[in-house]
Design an enzyme around this catalytic site. Structure first.
Site, PDB file in Angstrom:
ATOM      1  N   SER A  41      10.221 -20.428   6.446  1.00  0.00           N
ATOM      2  CA  SER A  41      11.231 -20.646   7.491  1.00  0.00           C
ATOM      3  C   SER A  41      10.771 -20.162   8.865  1.00  0.00           C
ATOM      4  O   SER A  41      11.360 -20.524   9.870  1.00  0.00           O
ATOM      5  CB  SER A  41      12.556 -19.970   7.130  1.00  0.00           C
ATOM      6  OG  SER A  41      12.445 -18.569   7.212  1.00  0.00           O
ATOM      7  N   LYS A  58      13.922 -13.619  10.382  1.00  0.00           N
ATOM      8  CA  LYS A  58      14.280 -14.640  11.373  1.00  0.00           C
ATOM      9  C   LYS A  58      14.132 -14.050  12.780  1.00  0.00           C
ATOM     10  O   LYS A  58      14.030 -12.843  12.960  1.00  0.00           O
ATOM     11  CB  LYS A  58      15.738 -15.106  11.211  1.00  0.00           C
ATOM     12  CG  LYS A  58      16.086 -15.701   9.856  1.00  0.00           C
ATOM     13  CD  LYS A  58      15.552 -17.107   9.703  1.00  0.00           C
ATOM     14  CE  LYS A  58      15.968 -17.745   8.405  1.00  0.00           C
ATOM     15  NZ  LYS A  58      15.150 -17.387   7.255  1.00  0.00           N
TER      16      LYS A  58
END
Length: 146
Positions: A64, A101
């Site tokens: 991701s 993230k």
């Protein structure tokens, strides 16, 4: 978040490992004819870890964050003592699961969104109902090139 995104490891500073270190910079363009000799040494524990009691390593699972250069199998160095700032890559704990993230902090503390760096993944807006903490800030990424 159904799959784990990190395997966590504590930092072991009980040993010192001095590795050869080239004092001359490595040129990314044309080769330099200047000194290319190894002079001195570097201890990666001292270079990568500023706060030993609050520093951890993690192995990244998934992709991701690939567009920020963090890919599956990479090791990240995480410092839990740092206060996250806008745009930092963070390890967050959301409803019992870890994720890595980029953090987007709304002005005036109006909210937080965790941003992936891969268009196959959606941003994660954090709601007040969620069990959420920023567990630490990523300070380095260690990649295997071969």
């Amino acid at each position: 978040m159904k799959n784990p995104t990190l395997q966590l490891y504590s930092a072991d500073l009980s040993t010192k490992l001095s590795l050869p270190f080239a004092l001359s910079p490595v040129v990314g363009g044309f080769p330099s004819l200047a000194e290319g000799y190894l002079q001195g040494s570097i201890d990666l524990n001292r270079k990568l870890i500023n706060h030993p009691a609050t520093t951890f390593f993690a192995k990244v699972i998934g992709n991701s964050m690939r567009d920020r250069g963090i890919e599956e199998g990479d090791l990240v160095v995480i410092d839990k003592s740092l206060e996250p700032r806008e745009g930092d890559i963070v390890v967050a704990f959301i409803d019992g699961e870890f994720t890595i993230k980029t953090i987007h902090i709304e002005p005036e503390g109006k909210g937080v969104t965790l941003l992936p760096a891969n268009p196959d993944f959606q941003p994660i807006p954090i709601s007040p109902e969620e069990d959420f903490i920023v567990w630490g800030v990523v300070t380095y990424t260690i990649k295997k090139q071969r």
